[in-house]
Each structure stands twice: as C-alpha cells, then as structure tokens.
Design a protein around this motif. Structure first.
Motif, short mmCIF file in Angstrom:
data_model
loop_
_atom_site.label_atom_id
_atom_site.label_comp_id
_atom_site.label_asym_id
_atom_site.label_seq_id
_atom_site.Cartn_x
_atom_site.Cartn_y
_atom_site.Cartn_z
N LEU A 229 17.75 47.84 48.62
CA LEU A 229 16.80 48.82 49.36
C LEU A 229 15.50 49.07 48.70
CD1 LEU A 229 18.82 51.36 51.24
CD2 LEU A 229 18.03 49.26 52.03
N GLN B 85 23.14 46.12 55.53
CA GLN B 85 22.86 45.29 54.28
C GLN B 85 24.13 44.55 53.62
OE1 GLN B 85 19.38 45.43 53.23
NE2 GLN B 85 19.94 43.85 51.85
N GLN C 239 29.40 44.15 55.15
CA GLN C 239 28.28 44.76 55.54
C GLN C 239 28.17 46.28 55.48
OE1 GLN C 239 25.43 43.22 56.96
NE2 GLN C 239 26.10 41.25 56.54
#
Length: 272
Positions: free
Chosen positions: A108, A24, A30
């Motif tokens: 998320l 993510q 990342q």
C-alpha cells in the motif's frame, strides 16, 4: 479564485477521509483492507482472534484523527472478508500474520508505520515489531500475552463451546462466518492457541520481546476475563521503555466499550 481553490481542497480532503476498501494480493492470498485518513502518520490496526475491521475496529476507523493519521485495518488471512482460504493454525500462525501485515503495508506504499494490536492482533504486533524494528514507529497493544499459562489454558477451554456464549456475544461472529462455520473455526483457534503450552514456558514470543525497540504502550482492562493481569506486567518488564495503562473498569474489549477515552489516549501517545 479563493473559493475555487478551497472547494477543490475540501473535495480532495473528503475524497481521502472517507473510508475506502479493497483487496490486495499478498503471499498467495487476497487480503481485505480498509483505509481512511490523510495524515502522514500511518497506523495499522490488527484484529483479534477471528476478528476483522468490521467486528473489531469500528470506533477507531470512524473516529481516530483523520488529518493526523492514515489508518489501515485489515482482515488476516482466513478471517472476515479475507476468505478463502479457510483459516488454519499452524505453529507459526502469528509469524505468518505478521509477515502478511508487513507485506500489505508495503504494497500500500507505507515504508514506516505504527500499529495497534488487540488480543491475538497484539501478539501479531509484538512479533511484527520485534522482527521489523526499522518499520515500526510506535506500538499499542492490549488484551495480549507473550505466553500461554495453565490458567490461560483453562480460560480457553471454558469458552471453547460457543453454544454457551450469550446470543449478543455470538451474533457478530455468526453474522460474519455463519452459525455452522463459526463454532468450527473457534474450536480450531482454541486448539491453535493451546499448542503453545508444549513449548518451553508456554512461549508464543517471549524470546522476541527484548528485540522490540519502538516506543510501546500496553493497555489493560482490570476486569478482562480473558487475559490475567500478569500478562501486561510481563510485557512491561520485558519490552524496553514500555509503559502500562490500566483501565479499572475495562474488560477485553475496552477499546469498544470506552472508545472515546481509548482513542484519545492512543492519539496522544502516537503524537508525542
């Protein structure tokens, strides 16, 4: 018809219970994460120094109750599979990790969660819980400290040369980073954690502890060679309403060595 519905349900459960992994984009990097479980109670696992989901939380990702919890583990920036970038240790690195963790969980889709933090990950957890009280349901930390004492500094310097470690202790980190890179990152960590001795009382996050308001469980291994027992006692005294459990045979990695007992304790605490 009943069989068809049950078959579809079990397929749905299996699809979400098995571990999934991804990356993510968070705050310019990342971040690698792993996710498992279908429970309504989200739980974030925060690894220790140079740690990752692979090296630090295998028994938890595998065996924590997946119907009760949705479990997320991640590799902090510069650690494990969240590279590049290479890890660095500015004065705010715990604050940075805490912000990354919060922003990952929001990305998320989790607006509220509990956290389990080991060692450095526990320090990150303390910062996170203090800075974001509205987000944290419950907190468990172990092998963690809110300040760096001269005794701690001696411990860190004694283990700074990884060539003196046993092959068994070196192997997971050498497998992750390579035999040439690992010593450099570890030395950088020793320097990074040592810089807190220049602050008043060696504080990492002492001033934040009174702002933690979530139910908090502090776990300590009585035989932990990395974290003297005065650290969990300090956390107990300064985190309102916290409780302390001491494992008489536990060392720094008690959640791995005594995984079944640890997981049961954590599940019971989170489910109270």
């Amino acid at each position: 018809m009943l069989y068809t519905r049950w078959h579809r349900y079990t397929q749905h459960v299996q699809q979400h219970v098995f571990l999934t992994a991804g990356r993510q984009h968070i705050n310019g990097v990342q971040l690698y994460y792993e996710r498992t479980g279908i429970g309504k109670h989200a739980v974030l696992l925060i690894p220790g120094a140079l740690g990752s989901t692979l090296t630090d939380f295998g028994p938890q990702l595998k065996s924590l109750n997946k119907e009760m919890f949705t479990i997320v583990g991640f590799d902090p920036r510069g650690y494990g599979r969240s590279r590049p970038p290479e890890r660095d240790f500015p004065p705010n690195f715990f604050e940075r990790d805490a912000k990354d963790a919060v922003d990952l969980m929001k990305a998320l889709g989790f607006s509220r969660f509990s956290l389990l933090g080991w060692s450095d990950g526990g320090i990150t957890g303390l910062v996170l819980a203090a800075r974001n009280p509205e987000l944290i349901h419950k907190m468990v930390v172990w092998g963690s400290n809110a300040y760096v004492s001269q005794q701690d500094l001696s411990i860190y310097h004694a283990i700074s040369d990884v060539s003196k470690w046993s092959a068994r202790m070196r192997k997971p980190m050498e497998d992750m980073y390579g035999a040439e890179v690992f010593p450099k990152i570890w030395k950088a960590w020793v320097d990074g954690i040592s810089q807190f001795t220049h602050r008043p009382e060696g504080s990492i996050c002492m001033e934040l502890l009174p702002h933690i308001c979530c139910p908090s469980l502090i776990i300590h291994g009585e035989k932990d060679p990395m974290v003297p027992s005065f650290h969990p006692q300090y956390l107990l005294k300064h985190i309102k309403g916290s409780r302390l459990h001491v494992n008489p045979e536990g060392k720094h990695n008690l959640h791995l060595r005594f995984a079944t007992e640890f997981n049961k304790m954590v599940e019971d605490f989170l489910d109270e």
